[in-house]
Motif scaffolding. Structure first.
Motif, PDB file in Angstrom:
ATOM      1  N   GLU A   1       0.808  -1.217   0.000  1.00 29.20           N
ATOM      2  CA  GLU A   1       0.000   0.000   0.000  1.00 29.20           C
ATOM      3  C   GLU A   1       0.843   1.270   0.000  1.00 29.20           C
ATOM      4  OE1 GLU A   1      -2.101  -0.743   3.554  1.00 29.20           O
ATOM      5  OE2 GLU A   1      -3.477  -2.203   2.665  1.00 29.20           O
ATOM      6  N   CYS A   2       2.149   1.151   0.209  1.00 27.64           N
ATOM      7  CA  CYS A   2       3.024   2.323   0.246  1.00 27.64           C
ATOM      8  C   CYS A   2       4.323   2.008  -0.488  1.00 27.64           C
ATOM      9  CB  CYS A   2       3.289   2.749   1.694  1.00 27.64           C
ATOM     10  SG  CYS A   2       1.911   3.664   2.433  1.00 27.64           S
ATOM     11  N   GLN A   3       5.271   2.929  -0.422  1.00 25.28           N
ATOM     12  CA  GLN A   3       6.481   2.869  -1.228  1.00 25.28           C
ATOM     13  C   GLN A   3       7.220   1.546  -1.094  1.00 25.28           C
ATOM     14  OE1 GLN A   3       6.858   5.441  -3.182  1.00 25.28           O
ATOM     15  NE2 GLN A   3       8.545   4.498  -4.269  1.00 25.28           N
ATOM     16  N   VAL A   4       7.531   0.914  -2.239  1.00 27.30           N
ATOM     17  CA  VAL A   4       8.271  -0.345  -2.221  1.00 27.30           C
ATOM     18  C   VAL A   4       9.535  -0.287  -3.063  1.00 27.30           C
ATOM     19  CG1 VAL A   4       6.187  -1.712  -1.819  1.00 27.30           C
ATOM     20  CG2 VAL A   4       6.926  -1.270  -4.162  1.00 27.30           C
ATOM     21  N   SER A   5       9.658   0.725  -3.920  1.00 25.59           N
ATOM     22  CA  SER A   5      10.801   0.815  -4.837  1.00 25.59           C
ATOM     23  C   SER A   5      11.093   2.278  -5.132  1.00 25.59           C
ATOM     24  CB  SER A   5      10.485   0.078  -6.146  1.00 25.59           C
ATOM     25  OG  SER A   5      11.475   0.340  -7.128  1.00 25.59           O
ATOM     26  N   PRO A   6      12.361   2.610  -5.379  1.00 27.65           N
ATOM     27  CA  PRO A   6      12.695   3.995  -5.748  1.00 27.65           C
ATOM     28  C   PRO A   6      12.267   4.359  -7.165  1.00 27.65           C
ATOM     29  CG  PRO A   6      14.650   2.612  -5.833  1.00 27.65           C
ATOM     30  CD  PRO A   6      13.572   1.764  -5.246  1.00 27.65           C
TER      31      PRO A   6
ATOM     32  N   ASP B   1       6.145   5.506  -7.387  1.00 31.32           N
ATOM     33  CA  ASP B   1       5.467   5.820  -6.135  1.00 31.32           C
ATOM     34  C   ASP B   1       4.222   4.962  -5.975  1.00 31.32           C
ATOM     35  OD1 ASP B   1       7.238   7.879  -5.377  1.00 31.32           O
ATOM     36  OD2 ASP B   1       6.212   9.275  -6.712  1.00 31.32           O
ATOM     37  N   VAL B   2       3.980   4.543  -4.741  1.00 37.24           N
ATOM     38  CA  VAL B   2       2.737   3.856  -4.382  1.00 37.24           C
ATOM     39  C   VAL B   2       2.055   4.684  -3.309  1.00 37.24           C
ATOM     40  CG1 VAL B   2       1.677   1.739  -3.507  1.00 37.24           C
ATOM     41  CG2 VAL B   2       3.759   1.612  -4.883  1.00 37.24           C
ATOM     42  N   GLY B   3       0.778   4.926  -3.480  1.00 42.95           N
ATOM     43  CA  GLY B   3       0.048   5.701  -2.482  1.00 42.95           C
ATOM     44  C   GLY B   3       0.229   7.193  -2.604  1.00 42.95           C
ATOM     45  N   GLU B   4       0.737   7.686  -3.737  1.00 38.41           N
ATOM     46  CA  GLU B   4       0.899   9.128  -3.908  1.00 38.41           C
ATOM     47  C   GLU B   4      -0.462   9.798  -4.085  1.00 38.41           C
ATOM     48  OE1 GLU B   4       2.691  10.402  -7.628  1.00 38.41           O
ATOM     49  OE2 GLU B   4       2.297   8.418  -8.486  1.00 38.41           O
ATOM     50  N   ASP B   5      -0.495  11.120  -3.929  1.00 43.39           N
ATOM     51  CA  ASP B   5      -1.752  11.834  -4.115  1.00 43.39           C
ATOM     52  C   ASP B   5      -2.171  11.733  -5.576  1.00 43.39           C
ATOM     53  OD1 ASP B   5       0.487  13.408  -4.748  1.00 43.39           O
ATOM     54  OD2 ASP B   5      -0.670  15.252  -4.567  1.00 43.39           O
ATOM     55  N   GLN B   6      -3.491  11.667  -5.794  1.00 42.85           N
ATOM     56  CA  GLN B   6      -4.034  11.399  -7.117  1.00 42.85           C
ATOM     57  C   GLN B   6      -4.938  12.543  -7.564  1.00 42.85           C
ATOM     58  OE1 GLN B   6      -5.850   7.511  -7.349  1.00 42.85           O
ATOM     59  NE2 GLN B   6      -4.247   6.553  -6.121  1.00 42.85           N
TER      60      GLN B   6
ATOM     61  N   VAL C   1     -14.125  13.460 -22.354  1.00 45.08           N
ATOM     62  CA  VAL C   1     -12.770  12.947 -22.132  1.00 45.08           C
ATOM     63  C   VAL C   1     -12.629  12.694 -20.641  1.00 45.08           C
ATOM     64  CG1 VAL C   1     -10.303  13.342 -22.370  1.00 45.08           C
ATOM     65  CG2 VAL C   1     -11.880  14.330 -24.047  1.00 45.08           C
ATOM     66  N   THR C   2     -12.263  11.477 -20.263  1.00 47.26           N
ATOM     67  CA  THR C   2     -11.978  11.169 -18.870  1.00 47.26           C
ATOM     68  C   THR C   2     -10.471  11.154 -18.654  1.00 47.26           C
ATOM     69  OG1 THR C   2     -11.993   8.775 -19.267  1.00 47.26           O
ATOM     70  CG2 THR C   2     -14.089   9.789 -18.667  1.00 47.26           C
ATOM     71  N   ASN C   3     -10.044  11.581 -17.466  1.00 49.18           N
ATOM     72  CA  ASN C   3      -8.622  11.685 -17.150  1.00 49.18           C
ATOM     73  C   ASN C   3      -7.898  12.498 -18.222  1.00 49.18           C
ATOM     74  OD1 ASN C   3      -6.126  11.340 -15.931  1.00 49.18           O
ATOM     75  ND2 ASN C   3      -5.893   9.212 -16.548  1.00 49.18           N
ATOM     76  N   VAL C   4      -8.357  13.737 -18.382  1.00 51.26           N
ATOM     77  CA  VAL C   4      -7.867  14.612 -19.453  1.00 51.26           C
ATOM     78  C   VAL C   4      -6.352  14.726 -19.441  1.00 51.26           C
ATOM     79  CG1 VAL C   4      -7.888  16.980 -20.316  1.00 51.26           C
ATOM     80  CG2 VAL C   4     -10.016  15.921 -19.529  1.00 51.26           C
ATOM     81  N   LEU C   5      -5.745  14.831 -18.276  1.00 48.40           N
ATOM     82  CA  LEU C   5      -4.304  15.045 -18.170  1.00 48.40           C
ATOM     83  C   LEU C   5      -3.508  13.751 -18.268  1.00 48.40           C
ATOM     84  CD1 LEU C   5      -4.336  17.701 -15.295  1.00 48.40           C
ATOM     85  CD2 LEU C   5      -4.367  18.060 -17.778  1.00 48.40           C
ATOM     86  N   ASP C   6      -4.213  12.619 -18.468  1.00 51.70           N
ATOM     87  CA  ASP C   6      -3.570  11.311 -18.639  1.00 51.70           C
ATOM     88  C   ASP C   6      -2.670  10.961 -17.449  1.00 51.70           C
ATOM     89  OD1 ASP C   6      -3.330   8.951 -20.029  1.00 51.70           O
ATOM     90  OD2 ASP C   6      -1.582   9.595 -21.176  1.00 51.70           O
ATOM     91  N   ASP C   7      -3.141  11.274 -16.243  1.00 50.44           N
ATOM     92  CA  ASP C   7      -2.404  10.925 -15.030  1.00 50.44           C
ATOM     93  C   ASP C   7      -2.718   9.472 -14.659  1.00 50.44           C
ATOM     94  OD1 ASP C   7      -1.231  13.462 -14.568  1.00 50.44           O
ATOM     95  OD2 ASP C   7      -3.123  14.186 -13.735  1.00 50.44           O
ATOM     96  N   GLN C   8      -1.686   8.643 -14.620  1.00 52.89           N
ATOM     97  CA  GLN C   8      -1.855   7.255 -14.197  1.00 52.89           C
ATOM     98  C   GLN C   8      -1.071   7.029 -12.913  1.00 52.89           C
ATOM     99  OE1 GLN C   8      -1.166   5.179 -18.253  1.00 52.89           O
ATOM    100  NE2 GLN C   8      -2.563   3.833 -17.153  1.00 52.89           N
ATOM    101  N   TYR C   9      -1.626   6.183 -12.044  1.00 53.40           N
ATOM    102  CA  TYR C   9      -1.040   5.963 -10.728  1.00 53.40           C
ATOM    103  C   TYR C   9      -0.916   4.471 -10.454  1.00 53.40           C
ATOM    104  CZ  TYR C   9      -2.413  10.831 -10.313  1.00 53.40           C
ATOM    105  OH  TYR C   9      -2.565  12.173 -10.534  1.00 53.40           O
ATOM    106  N   VAL C  10       0.110   4.145  -9.670  1.00 52.70           N
ATOM    107  CA  VAL C  10       0.257   2.777  -9.180  1.00 52.70           C
ATOM    108  C   VAL C  10      -0.663   2.651  -7.965  1.00 52.70           C
ATOM    109  CG1 VAL C  10       1.843   1.017  -8.331  1.00 52.70           C
ATOM    110  CG2 VAL C  10       2.638   2.726  -9.987  1.00 52.70           C
TER     111      VAL C  10
END
Length: 811
Positions: free
Chosen positions: A735-740, A743-748, A770-779
């Motif tokens: 649920e949180c950072q596992v690798s440099p 990012d995991v759990g960053e603000d979305q 258009v959904t997710n206009v800025l094309d922001d993808q998150y782990v």
């Protein structure tokens, strides 16, 4: 503490800023003089009777069709971020997880129940397999925050989601809507409402939805994460007399698509036969950019659901009576990749198979007088559930386990290359024996069955003390009884057994240093066989009783402003962990104290609502991935118990300063921590549960009136969810950072835009979105199920930008 104060200040500022208003209310009626007029009243059934939204002393958000259209929502999972405080994890539509104010049940087994109750037209949608349905002829969705034990009963400890569909009407009505978009998106929905004489009306609705996946398998070129579902509803209403009516509804919902992919974090190159062990986080790939390799055999996510409901209403002289009868049956299959590679040496998949039947009967009386509004009733719920937790590997991957976890060394099975099945296969090939022990399936499965009953008596009374003050007292008594069983035998390897038998018959082992019995290793996943070699069940049964009260006081400071305070209890029934033979846990209880204000300023087109709450959740069951419980090194999902507490603020506003302009916002702030909790041997008491401090939804719309040419509506919706608050176990749970490297759990952040035209007579419509206009993808999370066995953690990610156009016609 300073950080908390800063975040709280941001939450309050966002809630009170001019132009911040509620994202989920119906539009105000437009004034004739160009300034905002009176706001349209919204009728809800949050307290099991019809009331105006602003009169309901509950933290409540109403999602209407405008919001659903603006974000192109097709099920509850698409509302993530746009209803702050509500999170729906819907990567697997047959195994969704709901959370309200940071409370959810992570266990997918049928031996336990969710903490968020999902109801469709007042009927409990039992099990996760039936709680995420396609939006089909939806009128509105009411999201009730905080425990709703008195009004909605068991398994609404965190809150409730009440989905209300449109009912048959006396006038003819029909529409059709087509949506197309990228990834070969195709969605068509149609409805027809037909009056059949003076006494009957029939409403038919259906939809079909499909799209190619937005993830591609790098080895096969196959589209992954596709959509393929359809749903239908038929409702017949009979006006039996002036005081009596009956509505019979049939629902069908079907999914048949590929399961979610596992996006591997370890590099796999052509020609590789394995991956490094142990996994090294510094070498992990960014899953948003990584190539995807999945090789699950029988990849499938499917569901077939049918439901029949009968609602009978009768108006007595002294009260209104309603009988609700419901039957629901569904079957689900979810077989998905769990290693994120296409290598036989690390092959592992799991399948969750469910078969569920439920029956619900409720009798309810309600009435309103000058002094009292009351509702009372009795209900009975019965459920029969079957589940198979099915796991699959290959003898190649069993070899990998044997080497990585030193199981072969412990068993003194030392071979020149360290493997068992691989070494034997090499010897067979060298001696030109046309048999192999590689590539053979290995299956372990836990079978569960449950029979559950719940009987409840409930009552809720609003006493109008005077013209300004109301006192509400409610109480529900519930009796739950459950019988649950586990059955698990030795692993199933018929092909391997046949190969060993053929070699025994040929005398192969007479000169071979490894005896034939060595190939029959112990189980790895479910390491406890039930009696009689797994042929018999282990059965447990128990019952639980609960009293869930609520006490509310509300006071009208002015005709447009009401303040309220409440104390309410919710509970989740006790139960069993599906993968722990003989396990049992008790009821979970939550007490919630809340105070709020609801205000309406119709002369300026403004609504402002807010509440502050504090809750203590006792004996909360949580499923966690734990390693080393039985000494094997193989992780297992186990249930542990702890207490949580939280305080927070919910605020919503809506402002229509001029007829064409509407501005809106919702804000949720929460500080959720473990009050008393130990998991995997680590004490996390006082640490955050993972829930972010802040989430918010903002937006605006502008309508151009084009006279006889119709109307043009431009809307934008923005959703924000803050950074996850990590604790000592967050990394293990992914649920949180596992690798440099990511990012995991960053603000979305997410921004959606929609431009829609409707004709002057509201018959025709065209829209582009258009959904997710800025094309922001998150782990969105890292799964470590196979990280410590095969060295193959994998991740899930959020959706990319997508676009589409819609065409609609009404008749």
């Amino acid at each position: 503490m300073m950080q908390k104060k800063k975040l709280l200040a941001r939450a309050v500022a966002a809630a009170l800023a001019g132009g911040c208003v509620a994202a989920v209310l119906s539009p105000p009626a437009l004034a004739q003089d160009g300034a905002s007029g009176g706001l349209e009243e919204i009728v809800v059934t949050a307290q099991r009777r019809e009331q105006v939204l602003q009169d309901v002393p509950i933290a409540l958000q109403v999602v209407n069709t405008e919001l659903l259209d603006d974000i192109a929502a097709e099920d509850m999972g698409d509302l993530n971020g746009f209803v702050p405080g509500l999170v729906v994890s819907s990567d697997s539509p047959t195994q969704p997880r709901y959370a309200i104010r940071g409370i959810q049940t992570g266990d997918f087994g049928v031996g336990t129940d969710p903490a968020v109750g999902v109801y469709v037209d007042g009927i409990y949608a039992a099990r996760s397999g039936a709680s995420l349905l396609a939006f089909n002829d939806i009128e509105r969705i009411e999201v009730l925050k905080g425990p709703q034990g008195t009004l909605f009963g068991r398994n609404s400890a965190a809150g409730a989601v009440s989905i209300i569909t449109r009912q048959p009407a006396k006038d003819f009505d029909a529409f059709v809507r087509l949506r197309v978009g990228d990834y070969d998106k195709q969605r068509v929905e149609g409805m027809v409402n037909v009056p059949l004489g003076d006494a009957f009306a029939l409403r038919l609705n259906g939809l079909y939805n499909k799209s190619d996946g937005w993830v591609e398998d790098a080895a096969t070129g196959k589209d992954l994460w596709p959509e393929d579902n359809w749903a239908g509803r038929a409702a017949l209403r009979w006006e039996i007399g002036a005081e009596t009516s009956a509505t019979l509804t049939w629902d069908h919902d079907e999914i048949d698509q590929l399961a979610r992919p596992a996006i591997g974090l370890v590099p796999v190159a052509p020609g590789d036969t394995g991956v490094p062990y142990p996994a090294v986080p510094a070498t992990f790939l960014d899953p948003r950019k990584a190539k995807v390799f999945n090789d699950v055999v029988g990849n499938e996510e499917s569901r077939k659901l049918d439901g029949v409901n009968l609602v009978i209403d009768h108006a007595f002289a002294w009260a209104d009576f309603r009988s609700t009868t419901a039957w629901r049956q569904f079957e689900t299959m979810n077989r998905e990749d769990e290693d994120g590679t296409n290598l036989p040496a690390t092959y592992f998949d799991t399948a969750n198979v469910e078969d569920n039947d439920s029956w619900y009967q409720e009798f309810k009386l309600s009435a309103q007088t000058d002094r009292f509004d009351w509702v009372a009733g009795i209900s009975y719920y019965s459920e029969s559930a079957k589940q198979a937790s099915d796991t699959h590997a290959l003898t190649d991957s069993i070899d990998t386990l044997g080497v990585n976890l030193e199981i072969y060394e412990d068993a003194e099975l030392i071979t020149p290359d360290g493997t068992l099945y691989g070494f034997t296969s090499a010897v067979l090939a060298a001696n030109e024996i046309p048999l192999t022990m590689l590539g053979l399936p290995w299956r372990e499965v836990m079978y569960n069955e449950g029979d559950f009953q719940a009987t409840a008596l409930f009552g809720d009374v609003i006493w109008h003390v005077n013209d300004r003050m109301n006192l509400t007292f409610g109480l529900r008594y519930t009796h739950d009884s459950k019988e649950f069983s586990w059955r698990n035998g030795p692993h199933e390897t018929p092909e391997l057994d046949a190969t060993v038998a053929a070699l025994v018959a040929a005398g192969f082992f007479d000169a071979f240093p490894i005896p034939p019995e060595a190939y029959r290793l112990s189980d790895f996943i479910f390491r406890v066989d039930t009696p009689n070699g797994g042929a018999d069940k282990v059965t447990r049964e128990d019952s639980w009783d609960d009293l869930s009260p609520r006490l509310v006081v509300d006071y009208e400071l002015s005709p447009d402003m009401m303040v309220f305070g409440s104390l309410a209890k919710g509970y989740k029934a006790g139960g069993y962990n599906s993968v722990e033979v003989g396990s049992q846990f008790e009821n979970e209880d939550v007490w919630n104290l809340e105070a709020g204000v609801k205000s309406l300023y119709s002369h300026v087109g403004l609504i402002m609502n807010a509440s502050v709450f504090y809750y203590v959740y006792q004996d909360k069951q949580a499923i966690a991935l734990v390693t080393g419980v039985d000494g094997s090194g193989v992780p297992q999902y186990l249930v542990d118990t702890g207490d949580e507490e939280a305080w927070g603020i919910d605020a919503e506003m809506r402002w229509q300063p001029y007829d064409p302009v509407t501005l809106f916002a919702n804000v949720a702030f929460i500080d959720a921590t473990y009050k008393d909790k130990e998991t995997n041997g680590v004490d996390v008491s006082g640490e955050p549960t993972g829930e972010p401090y802040l989430s918010a939804a903002l937006g605006a719309s502008y309508v151009w009136t084009l006279g006889s040419a119709g109307d043009l509506d431009l809307s934008g919706r923005y959703a924000y969810r803050g950074e996850s608050r990590c604790n000592a176990q967050s990394q293990q749970q992914g649920e949180c950072q596992v690798s440099p490297n990511f990012d995991v759990g960053e603000d979305q952040h997410r921004l959606d835009l929609r431009l829609a035209w409707t004709s002057d007579d509201d018959r025709w419509g065209v829209a582009a979105f258009v959904t997710n206009v800025l094309d922001d993808q998150y782990v969105t999370g890292v799964n470590n199920l196979t990280a410590e066995t095969f060295g193959t953690p994998f991740a899930s990610i959020s959706e990319p930008r997508q676009w589409g156009v819609e065409f609609s016609a009404a008749f």
